[in-house]
Scaffold this motif. Structure first.
Motif, PDB file in Angstrom:
ATOM      1  N   ARG A   2       1.361  -7.083 -15.437  1.00 29.72           N
ATOM      2  CA  ARG A   2       0.678  -5.934 -16.022  1.00 29.72           C
ATOM      3  C   ARG A   2       1.490  -4.669 -15.783  1.00 29.72           C
ATOM      4  N   ARG A   3       1.460  -3.782 -16.746  1.00 29.97           N
ATOM      5  CA  ARG A   3       2.021  -2.442 -16.541  1.00 29.97           C
ATOM      6  C   ARG A   3       0.849  -1.547 -16.198  1.00 29.97           C
ATOM      7  N   ILE A   4       0.964  -0.859 -15.064  1.00 32.77           N
ATOM      8  CA  ILE A   4      -0.162  -0.057 -14.579  1.00 32.77           C
ATOM      9  C   ILE A   4       0.275   1.351 -14.210  1.00 32.77           C
ATOM     10  N   LYS A  53       0.834  -1.215   0.000  1.00 34.95           N
ATOM     11  CA  LYS A  53       0.000   0.000   0.000  1.00 34.95           C
ATOM     12  C   LYS A  53       0.864   1.258   0.000  1.00 34.95           C
ATOM     13  N   GLU A  54       1.923   1.273   0.831  1.00 40.14           N
ATOM     14  CA  GLU A  54       2.820   2.434   0.868  1.00 40.14           C
ATOM     15  C   GLU A  54       3.497   2.648  -0.484  1.00 40.14           C
ATOM     16  N   LEU A  55       3.912   1.557  -1.112  1.00 41.46           N
ATOM     17  CA  LEU A  55       4.562   1.644  -2.418  1.00 41.46           C
ATOM     18  C   LEU A  55       3.580   2.159  -3.479  1.00 41.46           C
ATOM     19  N   LEU A  95       7.314  -3.362  -9.436  1.00 40.77           N
ATOM     20  CA  LEU A  95       8.618  -2.875  -9.862  1.00 40.77           C
ATOM     21  C   LEU A  95       8.408  -1.577 -10.633  1.00 40.77           C
ATOM     22  N   PRO A  96       8.837  -0.450 -10.046  1.00 40.18           N
ATOM     23  CA  PRO A  96       8.680   0.821 -10.766  1.00 40.18           C
ATOM     24  C   PRO A  96       9.411   0.780 -12.107  1.00 40.18           C
TER      25      PRO A  96
END
Length: 80
Positions: A36-38, A9-11, A70-71
């Motif tokens: 998925r890329r979101i 949640k923090e991420l 993963l950003p």
């Protein structure tokens, strides 16, 4: 919570504030695992709303079903 351990949640809140894209490993209700890329739009108590580039639509996801985040790092030289 251990020091240095960030909750999902923090991420999610952090990437939403930074307007950052994220690659997510997610397990659906039927047990299917997808990547998925979101782009996170809104985070609530146990769910979050995001634009899913796989489905080309806004989707509602359960925070507990996120396996990994993963950003997406955009390299400076790729920016035009």
């Amino acid at each position: 919570m251990q020091q240095g351990v960030v909750s999902v949640k923090e991420l999610l809140l952090k990437v939403m504030q930074r307007n950052q894209l994220v690659d997510m490993m997610y397990i659906a209700k039927n047990g299917e695992i997808t990547k998925r890329r979101i782009k996170v739009i809104k985070v609530s108590e146990d769910k979050f709303n995001a634009y899913c580039f796989l489905k080309h639509a806004n989707r509602l996801f359960c925070i507990d079903n996120v396996l990994a985040l993963l950003p997406v790092i955009r390299k400076e030289r790729e920016v035009i």
